[in-house]
Design a protein around this motif. Structure first.
Motif, short mmCIF file in Angstrom:
data_model
loop_
_atom_site.label_atom_id
_atom_site.label_comp_id
_atom_site.label_asym_id
_atom_site.label_seq_id
_atom_site.Cartn_x
_atom_site.Cartn_y
_atom_site.Cartn_z
N ILE A 100 9.46 31.05 -2.09
CA ILE A 100 8.99 29.78 -1.52
C ILE A 100 8.77 28.80 -2.68
CG2 ILE A 100 7.15 28.63 -0.25
CD1 ILE A 100 6.61 31.28 1.13
N LYS A 101 9.50 27.74 -2.63
CA LYS A 101 9.35 26.73 -3.68
C LYS A 101 8.03 25.99 -3.50
CE LYS A 101 14.27 25.88 -4.43
NZ LYS A 101 15.33 24.86 -4.44
N SER A 102 7.28 26.00 -4.51
CA SER A 102 5.98 25.29 -4.45
C SER A 102 6.13 23.87 -4.93
CB SER A 102 4.94 26.02 -5.30
OG SER A 102 5.35 26.05 -6.64
N LYS A 103 5.49 22.99 -4.24
CA LYS A 103 5.51 21.57 -4.62
C LYS A 103 4.56 21.33 -5.78
CE LYS A 103 6.88 18.82 -0.66
NZ LYS A 103 6.43 17.76 0.28
N VAL A 104 5.01 20.50 -6.70
CA VAL A 104 4.14 20.10 -7.80
C VAL A 104 3.33 18.90 -7.34
CG1 VAL A 104 4.03 19.26 -10.16
CG2 VAL A 104 5.77 20.94 -9.51
N CYS A 105 2.04 19.09 -7.23
CA CYS A 105 1.18 18.01 -6.75
C CYS A 105 0.73 17.13 -7.92
CB CYS A 105 -0.04 18.58 -6.03
SG CYS A 105 0.39 19.48 -4.53
N ARG A 106 1.30 15.98 -8.00
CA ARG A 106 0.92 15.04 -9.06
C ARG A 106 -0.27 14.21 -8.59
NH1 ARG A 106 6.80 12.74 -11.11
NH2 ARG A 106 7.64 14.76 -11.82
N PRO A 107 -1.19 13.97 -9.48
CA PRO A 107 -2.35 13.15 -9.09
C PRO A 107 -1.92 11.74 -8.72
CG PRO A 107 -2.29 13.49 -11.47
CD PRO A 107 -1.26 14.40 -10.88
N SER A 108 -2.55 11.21 -7.70
CA SER A 108 -2.21 9.86 -7.25
C SER A 108 -2.60 8.83 -8.32
CB SER A 108 -2.94 9.53 -5.95
OG SER A 108 -2.77 8.18 -5.62
N PRO A 109 -1.75 7.82 -8.54
CA PRO A 109 -2.09 6.77 -9.50
C PRO A 109 -3.14 5.79 -8.94
CG PRO A 109 0.00 6.27 -8.46
CD PRO A 109 -0.40 7.63 -7.96
N LEU A 110 -3.51 6.02 -7.66
CA LEU A 110 -4.46 5.12 -7.00
C LEU A 110 -5.76 5.85 -6.68
CD1 LEU A 110 -2.10 3.32 -4.46
CD2 LEU A 110 -2.85 2.48 -6.70
N THR B 110 -4.46 -11.25 -16.80
CA THR B 110 -3.30 -11.80 -16.09
C THR B 110 -2.13 -10.80 -16.08
OG1 THR B 110 -2.41 -12.82 -18.09
CG2 THR B 110 -3.97 -14.12 -16.79
N LYS B 111 -1.09 -11.16 -15.35
CA LYS B 111 0.17 -10.39 -15.31
C LYS B 111 -0.05 -8.93 -14.89
CE LYS B 111 1.93 -13.40 -18.97
NZ LYS B 111 2.59 -13.50 -20.29
N VAL B 112 -1.00 -8.73 -13.99
CA VAL B 112 -1.33 -7.37 -13.55
C VAL B 112 -0.16 -6.71 -12.83
CG1 VAL B 112 -3.82 -7.71 -13.47
CG2 VAL B 112 -2.43 -8.35 -11.49
N ASP B 113 0.67 -7.51 -12.17
CA ASP B 113 1.80 -6.97 -11.44
C ASP B 113 2.88 -6.46 -12.38
OD1 ASP B 113 2.02 -9.75 -12.08
OD2 ASP B 113 3.88 -9.83 -10.92
N LEU B 114 2.98 -7.06 -13.56
CA LEU B 114 3.99 -6.64 -14.53
C LEU B 114 3.55 -5.40 -15.30
CD1 LEU B 114 5.02 -10.12 -16.00
CD2 LEU B 114 6.06 -8.86 -14.10
N ALA B 115 2.25 -5.17 -15.36
CA ALA B 115 1.71 -4.06 -16.15
C ALA B 115 1.64 -2.76 -15.36
CB ALA B 115 0.32 -4.42 -16.67
N CYS B 116 1.52 -2.85 -14.04
CA CYS B 116 1.32 -1.64 -13.23
C CYS B 116 2.28 -1.64 -12.03
CB CYS B 116 -0.12 -1.58 -12.74
SG CYS B 116 -0.46 -0.19 -11.64
N PRO B 117 3.14 -0.62 -11.91
CA PRO B 117 4.09 -0.55 -10.78
C PRO B 117 3.42 -0.56 -9.42
CG PRO B 117 4.66 1.04 -12.49
CD PRO B 117 3.33 0.49 -12.85
N GLU B 118 2.25 0.10 -9.31
CA GLU B 118 1.55 0.15 -8.03
C GLU B 118 1.05 -1.22 -7.60
OE1 GLU B 118 1.64 2.82 -6.23
OE2 GLU B 118 2.69 3.88 -7.84
N VAL B 119 0.63 -2.01 -8.58
CA VAL B 119 0.17 -3.37 -8.28
C VAL B 119 1.37 -4.26 -7.98
CG1 VAL B 119 -1.09 -5.37 -9.16
CG2 VAL B 119 -1.87 -3.05 -9.71
N ASN B 120 2.49 -3.97 -8.63
CA ASN B 120 3.71 -4.73 -8.37
C ASN B 120 4.19 -4.51 -6.94
OD1 ASN B 120 5.86 -6.47 -9.15
ND2 ASN B 120 7.18 -4.69 -9.42
N LYS B 121 4.00 -3.29 -6.44
CA LYS B 121 4.37 -3.00 -5.06
C LYS B 121 3.47 -3.75 -4.09
CE LYS B 121 5.87 1.77 -6.02
NZ LYS B 121 5.51 3.19 -5.81
N ASP B 122 2.18 -3.76 -4.39
CA ASP B 122 1.20 -4.39 -3.49
C ASP B 122 0.03 -4.88 -4.33
OD1 ASP B 122 -0.59 -5.19 -1.56
OD2 ASP B 122 -0.42 -3.37 -0.35
N LEU B 123 -0.14 -6.18 -4.40
CA LEU B 123 -1.20 -6.76 -5.23
C LEU B 123 -2.58 -6.25 -4.82
CD1 LEU B 123 -1.61 -8.75 -7.58
CD2 LEU B 123 -1.88 -10.57 -5.88
#
Length: 293
Positions: free
Chosen positions: A4-14, A205-218
């Motif tokens: 059974i392949k186990s999923k690698v649970c990565r911690p959420s960036p949020l 400033t430029k928080v959307d450029l620094a963090c992909p999660e913020v770039n997805k949704d401010l």
């Protein structure tokens, strides 16, 4: 034998919950608060001085505030997008038009040359600006501070000439790489502001450029672990408390207003006005003449 392949649970960036509450999309209350602001003293204006590393977005923030309050895109403070050097070379005060060409909001922004490791605006000139000794239009000298014998030196600054809130503007993209020399300059300016009784705020400033999660949704800006860590480190480096640091996204790409961007800009402005007004009230009570600088 089955595997059974186990999923690698990565911690959420949020984070599960935002560490600061914002009324996303419902900007009527904060917008009206800023529009209705009036100093207690007739004729008094609240002066907001912006400083920080070159290219961080000081002029863009001024344009963003003007755009939000006017309800359309506005570009009064000139911005350069081609160089890492400071585009602002003069001490410039910006008023925001209210209603008609002859009416303005009772707060103004003062913009200065950016801080750079071995050049840029001198700390001594920033201190003179905070004290109200620098007249509008002064072109900053990279070698020597403004002289008392210069025509742009204001010998008798009044309460309107003095700065009531100091705002450090820094880019989220370069917080980790900010040169130690620039950090020292920010700390020195902050110390002098504290001695003068001037409250200090920081805008990231430029928080959307620094963090992909913020770039997805401010709206992720206060849930982003990355942004919180960077802001906490910046707070430690320069000494500005976390409750005085506000992430924003300036208008530099969009051609139409955005409710979420407005939410962050107006939230920051509400606190800038509050703390600046406290400074005005304190000085009005302790320095009736306004000339004890």
């Amino acid at each position: 034998m089955s595997w059974i392949k186990s999923k690698v649970c990565r911690p959420s960036p949020l984070l599960d919950e935002p560490w600061r509450k914002i009324n996303w999309g419902d900007n009527r209350t904060d917008l009206q608060y800023v529009k209705d602001y009036r100093p207690h003293t007739e004729g008094q204006q609240l002066r907001i001085l912006l400083h920080g590393p070159a290219g961080a977005g000081k002029s863009s923030f001024i344009n963003s505030v003007q755009s939000v309050l006017l309800g359309r895109m506005y570009a009064h403070a000139l911005v350069d997008n081609t160089s890492g050097d400071s585009f602002t070379t003069k001490y410039k005060t910006y008023k925001i038009q209210k209603g008609n060409p002859e009416t303005f909001y009772p707060f103004v922004f003062s913009d200065i040359m950016g801080l750079e490791p071995t050049s840029g605006v001198l700390v001594s000139d920033v201190i003179l600006a905070m004290q109200g000794h620098v007249k509008d239009g002064y072109r900053f000298d990279l070698e020597s501070k403004l002289s008392e014998h210069d025509g742009f030196y204001n010998r008798s600054p009044n309460l309107n000439d003095q700065v009531h809130v100091l705002v450090c503007v820094a880019s989220a993209c370069t917080l980790a790489q900010m040169p130690e020399e620039v950090v020292k300059k920010i700390r020195n300016i902050r110390k002098e502001a504290s001695d003068l009784g001037i409250p200090q705020v920081a805008l990231i400033t430029k928080v959307d450029l620094a963090c992909p999660e913020v770039n997805k949704d401010l709206k992720n800006v206060y849930k982003s672990k990355y942004m919180k860590e960077k802001m906490e480190q910046f707070s430690v480096n320069v000494g500005i408390p976390m409750n005085c640091i506000f992430p924003v996204k300036n208008y530099h790409e969009k051609t139409d207003l955005d409710d979420d961007m407005d939410s962050l800009i107006l939230n920051a402005m509400k606190y800038i006005i509050n703390w600046g007004n406290d400074c005005i009230d304190f000085r009005s009570q302790s320095e009736p003449s306004g000339r004890n600088v």
